[in-house]
Design a protein around this motif. Structure first.
Motif, PDB file in Angstrom:
ATOM      1  N   HIS A 152       9.373   9.622 -76.666  1.00  0.00           N
ATOM      2  CA  HIS A 152       9.443  10.384 -77.914  1.00  0.00           C
ATOM      3  C   HIS A 152       9.058   9.508 -79.101  1.00  0.00           C
ATOM      4  CE1 HIS A 152      10.803  13.319 -80.849  1.00  0.00           C
ATOM      5  NE2 HIS A 152      11.530  12.366 -81.426  1.00  0.00           N
ATOM      6  N   GLU A 153       9.529   8.277 -79.094  1.00  0.00           N
ATOM      7  CA  GLU A 153       9.226   7.365 -80.204  1.00  0.00           C
ATOM      8  C   GLU A 153       7.734   7.068 -80.296  1.00  0.00           C
ATOM      9  OE1 GLU A 153      10.350   2.838 -81.762  1.00  0.00           O
ATOM     10  OE2 GLU A 153      11.418   3.733 -80.069  1.00  0.00           O
ATOM     11  N   LEU A 154       7.064   6.954 -79.147  1.00  0.00           N
ATOM     12  CA  LEU A 154       5.657   6.541 -79.134  1.00  0.00           C
ATOM     13  C   LEU A 154       4.686   7.717 -79.072  1.00  0.00           C
ATOM     14  CD1 LEU A 154       5.812   3.465 -76.718  1.00  0.00           C
ATOM     15  CD2 LEU A 154       5.807   3.495 -79.217  1.00  0.00           C
ATOM     16  N   GLY A 155       5.167   8.916 -78.802  1.00  0.00           N
ATOM     17  CA  GLY A 155       4.272  10.056 -78.684  1.00  0.00           C
ATOM     18  C   GLY A 155       3.547  10.107 -77.348  1.00  0.00           C
ATOM     19  N   ILE A 156       4.203   9.644 -76.288  1.00  0.00           N
ATOM     20  CA  ILE A 156       3.603   9.613 -74.949  1.00  0.00           C
ATOM     21  C   ILE A 156       3.619  11.013 -74.343  1.00  0.00           C
ATOM     22  CG2 ILE A 156       4.000   8.760 -72.597  1.00  0.00           C
ATOM     23  CD1 ILE A 156       4.808   6.090 -73.892  1.00  0.00           C
ATOM     24  N   ASP A 157       2.547  11.357 -73.619  1.00  0.00           N
ATOM     25  CA  ASP A 157       2.366  12.716 -73.122  1.00  0.00           C
ATOM     26  C   ASP A 157       3.183  13.029 -71.873  1.00  0.00           C
ATOM     27  OD1 ASP A 157       0.207  13.400 -75.034  1.00  0.00           O
ATOM     28  OD2 ASP A 157      -0.873  11.838 -73.966  1.00  0.00           O
ATOM     29  N   GLU A 158       3.352  12.064 -70.971  1.00  0.00           N
ATOM     30  CA  GLU A 158       4.017  12.335 -69.704  1.00  0.00           C
ATOM     31  C   GLU A 158       4.817  11.116 -69.272  1.00  0.00           C
ATOM     32  OE1 GLU A 158       2.972  14.143 -65.245  1.00  0.00           O
ATOM     33  OE2 GLU A 158       1.374  13.701 -66.688  1.00  0.00           O
ATOM     34  N   VAL A 159       5.985  11.357 -68.678  1.00  0.00           N
ATOM     35  CA  VAL A 159       6.886  10.263 -68.306  1.00  0.00           C
ATOM     36  C   VAL A 159       7.267  10.369 -66.831  1.00  0.00           C
ATOM     37  CG1 VAL A 159       9.150   9.226 -68.688  1.00  0.00           C
ATOM     38  CG2 VAL A 159       7.841  10.092 -70.623  1.00  0.00           C
ATOM     39  N   PHE A 160       7.189   9.250 -66.129  1.00  0.00           N
ATOM     40  CA  PHE A 160       7.721   9.133 -64.779  1.00  0.00           C
ATOM     41  C   PHE A 160       8.869   8.132 -64.848  1.00  0.00           C
ATOM     42  CE2 PHE A 160       3.151  10.011 -64.240  1.00  0.00           C
ATOM     43  CZ  PHE A 160       3.219  11.202 -63.530  1.00  0.00           C
ATOM     44  N   ALA A 161      10.097   8.596 -64.728  1.00  0.00           N
ATOM     45  CA  ALA A 161      11.272   7.732 -64.860  1.00  0.00           C
ATOM     46  C   ALA A 161      11.949   7.530 -63.512  1.00  0.00           C
ATOM     47  CB  ALA A 161      12.257   8.333 -65.861  1.00  0.00           C
ATOM     48  N   GLU A 162      12.810   6.498 -63.478  1.00  0.00           N
ATOM     49  CA  GLU A 162      13.594   6.167 -62.280  1.00  0.00           C
ATOM     50  C   GLU A 162      12.691   5.967 -61.057  1.00  0.00           C
ATOM     51  OE1 GLU A 162      16.751   8.989 -61.808  1.00  0.00           O
ATOM     52  OE2 GLU A 162      17.274   8.966 -63.941  1.00  0.00           O
ATOM     53  N   VAL A 163      11.563   5.298 -61.290  1.00  0.00           N
ATOM     54  CA  VAL A 163      10.583   5.046 -60.232  1.00  0.00           C
ATOM     55  C   VAL A 163      10.719   3.604 -59.764  1.00  0.00           C
ATOM     56  CG1 VAL A 163       8.138   4.989 -59.627  1.00  0.00           C
ATOM     57  CG2 VAL A 163       8.994   6.725 -61.228  1.00  0.00           C
ATOM     58  N   LEU A 164      10.902   3.425 -58.485  1.00  0.00           N
ATOM     59  CA  LEU A 164      10.967   2.071 -57.933  1.00  0.00           C
ATOM     60  C   LEU A 164       9.592   1.427 -57.993  1.00  0.00           C
ATOM     61  CD1 LEU A 164      13.162   2.739 -54.764  1.00  0.00           C
ATOM     62  CD2 LEU A 164      13.888   1.748 -56.961  1.00  0.00           C
ATOM     63  N   PRO A 165       9.541   0.088 -58.157  1.00  0.00           N
ATOM     64  CA  PRO A 165       8.237  -0.592 -58.218  1.00  0.00           C
ATOM     65  C   PRO A 165       7.328  -0.232 -57.051  1.00  0.00           C
ATOM     66  CG  PRO A 165       9.987  -2.106 -58.820  1.00  0.00           C
ATOM     67  CD  PRO A 165      10.662  -0.848 -58.362  1.00  0.00           C
ATOM     68  N   ALA A 166       7.889  -0.101 -55.870  1.00  0.00           N
ATOM     69  CA  ALA A 166       7.073   0.187 -54.691  1.00  0.00           C
ATOM     70  C   ALA A 166       6.489   1.592 -54.724  1.00  0.00           C
ATOM     71  CB  ALA A 166       7.909  -0.001 -53.427  1.00  0.00           C
ATOM     72  N   ASP A 167       7.026   2.459 -55.592  1.00  0.00           N
ATOM     73  CA  ASP A 167       6.576   3.848 -55.634  1.00  0.00           C
ATOM     74  C   ASP A 167       5.633   4.139 -56.801  1.00  0.00           C
ATOM     75  OD1 ASP A 167       8.135   4.376 -53.411  1.00  0.00           O
ATOM     76  OD2 ASP A 167       9.890   4.927 -54.616  1.00  0.00           O
ATOM     77  N   LYS A 168       5.333   3.127 -57.580  1.00  0.00           N
ATOM     78  CA  LYS A 168       4.489   3.367 -58.752  1.00  0.00           C
ATOM     79  C   LYS A 168       3.084   3.820 -58.364  1.00  0.00           C
ATOM     80  CE  LYS A 168       6.820   0.192 -61.900  1.00  0.00           C
ATOM     81  NZ  LYS A 168       6.711  -1.052 -62.695  1.00  0.00           N
ATOM     82  N   ASP A 169       2.560   3.266 -57.254  1.00  0.00           N
ATOM     83  CA  ASP A 169       1.209   3.652 -56.868  1.00  0.00           C
ATOM     84  C   ASP A 169       1.159   5.137 -56.478  1.00  0.00           C
ATOM     85  OD1 ASP A 169       2.748   3.108 -54.589  1.00  0.00           O
ATOM     86  OD2 ASP A 169       0.945   2.850 -53.366  1.00  0.00           O
ATOM     87  N   ALA A 170       2.303   5.698 -56.039  1.00  0.00           N
ATOM     88  CA  ALA A 170       2.346   7.122 -55.702  1.00  0.00           C
ATOM     89  C   ALA A 170       2.117   7.969 -56.952  1.00  0.00           C
ATOM     90  CB  ALA A 170       3.679   7.473 -55.055  1.00  0.00           C
ATOM     91  N   LYS A 171       2.574   7.493 -58.095  1.00  0.00           N
ATOM     92  CA  LYS A 171       2.365   8.219 -59.347  1.00  0.00           C
ATOM     93  C   LYS A 171       0.896   8.171 -59.753  1.00  0.00           C
ATOM     94  CE  LYS A 171       6.655   9.187 -59.391  1.00  0.00           C
ATOM     95  NZ  LYS A 171       7.054  10.548 -58.983  1.00  0.00           N
ATOM     96  N   VAL A 172       0.241   7.042 -59.477  1.00  0.00           N
ATOM     97  CA  VAL A 172      -1.203   6.957 -59.734  1.00  0.00           C
ATOM     98  C   VAL A 172      -1.937   7.967 -58.857  1.00  0.00           C
ATOM     99  CG1 VAL A 172      -3.244   5.479 -59.595  1.00  0.00           C
ATOM    100  CG2 VAL A 172      -1.079   4.535 -60.419  1.00  0.00           C
ATOM    101  N   VAL A 173      -1.543   8.028 -57.584  1.00  0.00           N
ATOM    102  CA  VAL A 173      -2.148   8.984 -56.656  1.00  0.00           C
ATOM    103  C   VAL A 173      -1.931  10.412 -57.142  1.00  0.00           C
ATOM    104  CG1 VAL A 173      -2.049   9.921 -54.318  1.00  0.00           C
ATOM    105  CG2 VAL A 173      -1.965   7.446 -54.674  1.00  0.00           C
ATOM    106  N   GLU A 174      -0.719  10.698 -57.615  1.00  0.00           N
ATOM    107  CA  GLU A 174      -0.404  12.040 -58.104  1.00  0.00           C
ATOM    108  C   GLU A 174      -1.321  12.432 -59.256  1.00  0.00           C
ATOM    109  OE1 GLU A 174       3.264  14.196 -60.520  1.00  0.00           O
ATOM    110  OE2 GLU A 174       3.750  12.670 -58.994  1.00  0.00           O
ATOM    111  N   LEU A 175      -1.522  11.510 -60.188  1.00  0.00           N
ATOM    112  CA  LEU A 175      -2.403  11.797 -61.323  1.00  0.00           C
ATOM    113  C   LEU A 175      -3.846  11.999 -60.864  1.00  0.00           C
ATOM    114  CD1 LEU A 175      -0.972   9.245 -63.919  1.00  0.00           C
ATOM    115  CD2 LEU A 175      -0.897  11.736 -64.100  1.00  0.00           C
ATOM    116  N   ARG A 176      -4.295  11.180 -59.922  1.00  0.00           N
ATOM    117  CA  ARG A 176      -5.676  11.295 -59.445  1.00  0.00           C
ATOM    118  C   ARG A 176      -5.879  12.591 -58.674  1.00  0.00           C
ATOM    119  NH1 ARG A 176      -8.037   5.908 -56.879  1.00  0.00           N
ATOM    120  NH2 ARG A 176      -9.921   7.162 -57.144  1.00  0.00           N
TER     121      ARG A 176
END
Length: 700
Positions: free
Chosen positions: A539-563
């Motif tokens: 909210h402070e930065l004006g970011i469009d989409e947030v993925f929270a409570e994501v473990l480091p090992a699961d971050k690449d899954a969020k990249v895949v989701e966006l792609r």
């Protein structure tokens, strides 16, 4: 990154513990294996260029064709008519040597390209000119064109090699500015030692105006440090105890004591130089396109020459057949094309390196212009990665400063990041604390002034069976809404105040997000923090989409989701626990490289930790792409138009491109391409100005 995440999201809960000949043979990117090779190539071409230029001046000045073109009379003196053929032959053999030897290699490899085209043009001009000199024909005096062609091609190659070496050269210059010695602190005082005598954990003294001798962490003092040659940031940045500094930067106004963390090949400078070398050796779709275009134009010129000769010979005009065929083959040499892509790549790599944008893969830089979503890791990228006290509130009868002193006394013996943030925020004298005890997962406890004091998060209150007084409720809510971890200070079994500790948002982050939006790029954020913490930052930065409570090992899954949604994604993170996501993204960007600059998983590395550098990469990618295509269209388009005209397709209308005019146009096209590429140097990549906002713009 990520080393504070568990704490920030859960409150104050603490668990237990090439050679010259090789280059001549391939004008493309092959063989670019380090800046020293480029420096050597640049010196070879510089020498060839200047000698050939000196020889070419009298050749051109005494050429009847050139004199007719400009409308002056050729000077007459004994032997004047032999100056162009004699000196022209020397230019052909000496200045043309790289192209002739390169042509042989291309012919042997059956891969016709730039060198074969150049060799064809100068050899045809050489043979036709000697035929004219010996009286076999009267219209094909190309000595001046031969000399100019060789000189211009040598100039282009020299500029290219010099630009290719400039990126590493700029960093070499920085390395050369490292001090010869360092002032190492010892138990007896200090001593001057050579840099190679420094070891990790040595403490060195950096005086005002002096250069930091090696990568390290400030242990005492604070100063504004000029990091412009490393990060591209034009303003000196404040560095104090706990902050990282890089070897080669300058402490401008005060003295620092720095504990050395890396020396020699482990330093940021060494890593940066390796990255630039890797970038220069990496492949490029645009360069491959230019190589294919050169091969196509070789066959185009050859077929056009054969058809020209055949058609005009069939018409019974043999002199015209010879003249026009020679003209076609001479002006078909696309030396502008030879500069179209390599020079743009060279200059963009140099500009990037000087701005602290280190391009490991040219393909990554090319892809960056198509990115429509940037996924930022939060901690240490959009935020500072260091916990700080952002708020405090005490019950009636207790001063806020007294509250902070009480908490600092209890936390003084703890090494937890939260404890360090509280202690660092307290500027006055800290009361003595005794009987310190850590309460794993809950907080800490000690006796201060004979009274028992606890400091901890919600788990501590639950254990003690306490509730937050209503007068502190607003402060707790405000802290939670602003992505802070709320600590409760308990004295003698009563809550007497709350402290808010947060990973502070970088002041540059809002400018970075705004600038990305201005470029039509969507901004997303991924973090291991709790949802409310992540949403507060978003909210402070004006970011469009947030993925929270994501473990480091699961971050690449969020990249895949966006792609999978059809987005072209650039992932920006620290390149350590973000490595899988950086690799999975269309473009991986490692931010805040520091001593970990040689990160294998990213295609682009930003030497500074300023997220606005992502915008610089987009700006450079778009500018480079524009220049590549402008140069390709101009260089190839000139050939596709000039060759048919020289062949005489409009002879029926009374227009034939003369050899002299064709040669001048060909030379002019090369100059245009070179000057157009040089305009890349005007692209502003300073992170402080590229976004159109000041570095210290207030966040919303």
């Amino acid at each position: 990154m990520g080393h504070h995440r568990a704490h920030v999201s859960q409150g104050h809960e603490r668990g237990g513990g090439q050679t010259h000949e090789e280059h001549s043979g391939s004008h493309g990117h092959g063989g670019h294996d380090g800046h020293r090779g480029h420096d050597g190539h640049a010196e070879v071409f510089r020498r060839l260029f200047w000698v050939s230029l000196v020889l070419a001046v009298p050749v051109v000045a005494l050429s009847p064709m050139f004199a007719d073109l400009l409308g002056y009379t050729v000077p007459r003196f004994p032997g004047a008519s032999w100056v162009p053929p004699v000196l022209g032959s020397v230019v052909y053999a000496y200045g043309g040597r790289p192209f002739l030897t390169g042509a042989v290699q291309e012919a042997r490899a059956r891969k016709p390209g730039m060198m074969l085209l150049v060799a064809l043009a100068i050899t045809v001009a050489f043979a036709a000119s000697w035929a004219t000199t010996l009286g076999l024909t009267a219209t094909l005096d190309f000595w001046w064109e031969l000399a100019l062609l060789v000189v211009i091609m040598l100039l282009g190659h020299w500029l290219e090699m010099r630009a290719l070496g400039a990126a590493s050269g700029a960093l070499d210059a920085l390395a050369a500015l490292l001090p010869d010695t360092a002032e190492r602190l010892t138990d007896e005082g200090s001593e001057q030692v050579p840099l190679d005598a420094l070891r990790a954990d040595d403490v060195v003294l950096v005086r005002a105006g002096g250069r930091v001798p090696a990568d390290g962490v400030v242990v005492d003092g604070s100063a504004h440090v000029d990091e412009s040659m490393i990060s591209g940031e034009s303003r000196p940045l404040r560095r104090a105890a706990g902050d990282r500094v890089v070897g080669g930067t300058v402490a401008t106004d005060s003295t620092l004591r720095v504990r050395v963390t890396a020396v020699g090949s482990d330093t940021a400078l060494a890593g940066i130089q390796k990255l630039v070398a890797d970038a220069q050796a990496s492949g490029s779709r645009a360069q491959a396109l230019a190589d294919r275009a050169a091969a196509f134009l070789f066959w185009f010129a050859l077929v056009a020459g054969v058809l020209t000769f055949g058609v005009w010979a069939a018409l019974g005009d043999m002199p015209d057949a010879v003249e026009r065929t020679v003209t076609v083959l001479v002006i078909a040499c696309p030396h502008a094309l030879g500069l179209a892509i390599p020079l743009v790549i060279a200059i963009s790599t140099e500009r990037a390196a000087r701005a602290g944008v280190l391009v490991k893969s040219r393909l990554a830089l090319e892809r960056m212009r198509t990115v429509d979503t940037v996924l930022f890791d939060k901690t240490g990228t959009l935020t500072s990665g260091r916990l700080t006290l952002v708020g405090r509130a005490a019950v009636a009868g207790l001063d806020d400063d007294e509250l902070l002193a009480l908490a600092a006394a209890v936390e003084a013996d703890s090494e937890h990041p939260v404890a360090r943030a509280v202690v660092a925020a307290h500027a006055g004298d800290t009361p003595a604390a005794t009987d310190f005890r850590s309460l794993p997962g809950r907080g800490v406890r000690a006796v201060v002034g004979g009274r028992e004091v606890h400091v901890g998060g919600p788990a501590l209150l639950a254990e003690l069976g306490l509730e937050v007084p209503s007068e502190l409720g607003e402060a707790v809510t405000h802290g939670q809404q602003n992505a802070a971890s709320v600590l409760h200070v308990v004295r003698d079994g009563a809550v007497v105040g709350v402290l808010a500790v947060a990973d502070a948002v970088r002041p540059e982050s809002r400018a970075a997000v705004d600038a990305l939006h201005a470029h039509g790029v969507r901004v997303a954020m991924v973090t291991g923090d709790a949802q409310h913490v992540a949403q507060a930052v978003a909210h402070e930065l004006g970011i469009d989409e947030v993925f929270a409570e994501v473990l480091p090992a699961d971050k690449d899954a969020k990249v895949v989701e966006l792609r999978e949604r059809g987005r072209r994604v650039a992932m920006a993170g620290d390149g350590v626990n973000d490595a899988p996501a950086l690799t999975r993204a269309d473009v991986g960007i490692a931010i805040g490289a520091g001593t970990d600059v040689a990160i294998e998983s990213a295609g682009v590395v930003l030497a500074s930790d300023d997220p606005r550098g992502v915008v610089s990469v987009i700006v450079l990618s778009k500018a480079s792409y524009r220049k590549m295509w402008q140069n390709l269209v101009w260089a190839a388009g000139y050939n596709l138009i000039a060759v048919p005209l020289a062949a005489g397709v409009l002879a029926w209308a009374g227009f034939v491109l003369s050899p002299a005019v064709g040669a001048v146009m060909m030379s002019a096209s090369t100059v245009v391409v070179a000057l157009n590429a040089q305009l890349l140097r005007r692209v502003d990549l300073d992170p402080g100005t590229v976004t159109g906002r000041a570095a210290d713009s207030p966040s919303r």
